[in-house]
Design a protein around this motif. Sequence first.
Motif, PDB file in Angstrom:
ATOM      1  N   LEU A 120       3.581  -3.554  -1.597  1.00 18.03           N
ATOM      2  CA  LEU A 120       3.634  -1.977  -3.447  1.00 18.03           C
ATOM      3  C   LEU A 120       2.168  -1.126  -2.877  1.00 18.03           C
ATOM      4  O   LEU A 120       3.164   0.302  -3.539  1.00 18.03           O
ATOM      5  CB  LEU A 120       2.741  -3.053  -4.505  1.00 18.03           C
ATOM      6  CG  LEU A 120       3.844  -4.455  -4.697  1.00 18.03           C
ATOM      7  CD1 LEU A 120       3.462  -5.555  -6.033  1.00 18.03           C
ATOM      8  CD2 LEU A 120       5.433  -3.346  -5.286  1.00 18.03           C
ATOM      9  N   ALA A 121       1.188  -1.077  -2.337  1.00 12.07           N
ATOM     10  CA  ALA A 121       0.645  -0.277  -1.995  1.00 12.07           C
ATOM     11  C   ALA A 121       1.572   0.362  -0.876  1.00 12.07           C
ATOM     12  O   ALA A 121       1.558   2.184  -1.639  1.00 12.07           O
ATOM     13  CB  ALA A 121      -0.913  -0.729  -1.277  1.00 12.07           C
ATOM     14  N   VAL A 122       2.631   0.491   0.000  1.00  9.99           N
ATOM     15  CA  VAL A 122       2.866   1.334   0.667  1.00  9.99           C
ATOM     16  C   VAL A 122       4.015   1.895  -0.135  1.00  9.99           C
ATOM     17  O   VAL A 122       4.407   2.551   0.458  1.00  9.99           O
ATOM     18  CB  VAL A 122       3.372   0.154   2.090  1.00  9.99           C
ATOM     19  CG1 VAL A 122       4.773   1.014   3.043  1.00  9.99           C
ATOM     20  CG2 VAL A 122       2.563   0.054   2.440  1.00  9.99           C
ATOM     21  N   LEU A 123       4.700   0.899  -0.767  1.00  9.60           N
ATOM     22  CA  LEU A 123       6.182   1.292  -0.932  1.00  9.60           C
ATOM     23  C   LEU A 123       5.361   2.578  -2.129  1.00  9.60           C
ATOM     24  O   LEU A 123       6.083   4.102  -2.475  1.00  9.60           O
ATOM     25  CB  LEU A 123       6.487   0.496  -2.154  1.00  9.60           C
ATOM     26  CG  LEU A 123       7.685   0.959  -3.294  1.00  9.60           C
ATOM     27  CD1 LEU A 123       8.706   1.305  -2.467  1.00  9.60           C
ATOM     28  CD2 LEU A 123       8.366  -0.861  -3.463  1.00  9.60           C
ATOM     29  N   LEU A 124       4.201   2.749  -2.679  1.00 12.60           N
ATOM     30  CA  LEU A 124       3.727   3.543  -4.539  1.00 12.60           C
ATOM     31  C   LEU A 124       3.348   4.858  -3.291  1.00 12.60           C
ATOM     32  O   LEU A 124       3.530   5.842  -3.978  1.00 12.60           O
ATOM     33  CB  LEU A 124       2.924   3.320  -5.254  1.00 12.60           C
ATOM     34  CG  LEU A 124       3.101   1.472  -5.430  1.00 12.60           C
ATOM     35  CD1 LEU A 124       1.686   0.760  -6.613  1.00 12.60           C
ATOM     36  CD2 LEU A 124       4.304   2.120  -7.281  1.00 12.60           C
ATOM     37  N   LEU A 125       2.511   4.485  -2.248  1.00 12.37           N
ATOM     38  CA  LEU A 125       1.992   5.984  -1.519  1.00 12.37           C
ATOM     39  C   LEU A 125       3.210   6.779  -1.309  1.00 12.37           C
ATOM     40  O   LEU A 125       3.506   8.115  -1.054  1.00 12.37           O
ATOM     41  CB  LEU A 125       1.107   5.473  -0.159  1.00 12.37           C
ATOM     42  CG  LEU A 125      -0.175   4.750  -0.993  1.00 12.37           C
ATOM     43  CD1 LEU A 125      -0.776   4.217   0.194  1.00 12.37           C
ATOM     44  CD2 LEU A 125      -0.556   5.963  -1.453  1.00 12.37           C
ATOM     45  N   GLY A 126       4.185   5.835  -0.464  1.00  9.38           N
ATOM     46  CA  GLY A 126       5.663   6.349  -0.249  1.00  9.38           C
ATOM     47  C   GLY A 126       6.411   7.192  -0.820  1.00  9.38           C
ATOM     48  O   GLY A 126       6.889   8.412  -0.687  1.00  9.38           O
ATOM     49  N   LEU A 127       6.252   6.598  -2.145  1.00  9.54           N
ATOM     50  CA  LEU A 127       7.307   7.310  -3.699  1.00  9.54           C
ATOM     51  C   LEU A 127       6.454   8.553  -3.951  1.00  9.54           C
ATOM     52  O   LEU A 127       6.972   9.522  -4.312  1.00  9.54           O
ATOM     53  CB  LEU A 127       7.568   6.705  -4.509  1.00  9.54           C
ATOM     54  CG  LEU A 127       8.548   5.339  -3.793  1.00  9.54           C
ATOM     55  CD1 LEU A 127       8.175   4.542  -5.254  1.00  9.54           C
ATOM     56  CD2 LEU A 127      10.007   5.917  -4.051  1.00  9.54           C
TER      57      LEU A 127
END
Length: 234
Positions: A120-127
């Motif tokens: 989820l951290a990867v997803l949020l940073l990507g967004l």
Amino acid sequence: MGRVWDDVVGTQPPPTSPVVWVTGLVALVLVAVPVTWSIGRHVVTIAHEGSHGVAALLSGRRLAGIRLHSDTSGLTVSRGRPTGPGMVATAAAGYVGPGLLGLGAAYLLRERHALAVLWLAVLLLGLLLLQIRNFYGLYAVLVAGLGVFAVSWWADEQLQSWVAYAGTWFLLLAAPRPVLELQAQRRRGRARTSDADTLARLTRVPGLVWVGVFLLVTVGCLVLGAGWLLARAR
């Protein structure tokens, strides 16, 4: 993608009690020591500005971009009504955002979803990367995202759990410090455009009261989140 989904919905065994305490101690050192805080403060800024952005979108405003600076300051620009609930929610989200993110991560860890925290951290940073509008911001978010991705993809399960706990502890412990720094700057007259002062102009509630709200929320997240982390340890 199948592997990532399995990681997100799957559960991992909780770490031993010494690991939970050690990761918490490491996070505390990162927050308390000036040299390490000057680096870790960038992570808090990413969470702070990202929270402004999420609040703007959820309240119906249009997000125009986010900038992160090397001095750990940042700026989130959104468009819409200059007053009203949407603007209040957007301004209020920044200082409480890191603590709430840490609390959410602590809940996932309590439910034994350490890998879900990392992905989820990867997803949020990507967004967030899609909304960055300056070079340093791109650099900071990209480095953070690649670091978390590397741990999520290549590290063994034990190291992944340690990183998830250390990152969660850091968000929980770090969240109150910028609030205290904010009030110290306000006392010296150096923060007239701060979130607290913006909220004071929007709501006619004194800025000091908003600082108190920020502190109450972040300390509350720390107390509750720490309880969840320690309760899950074996």
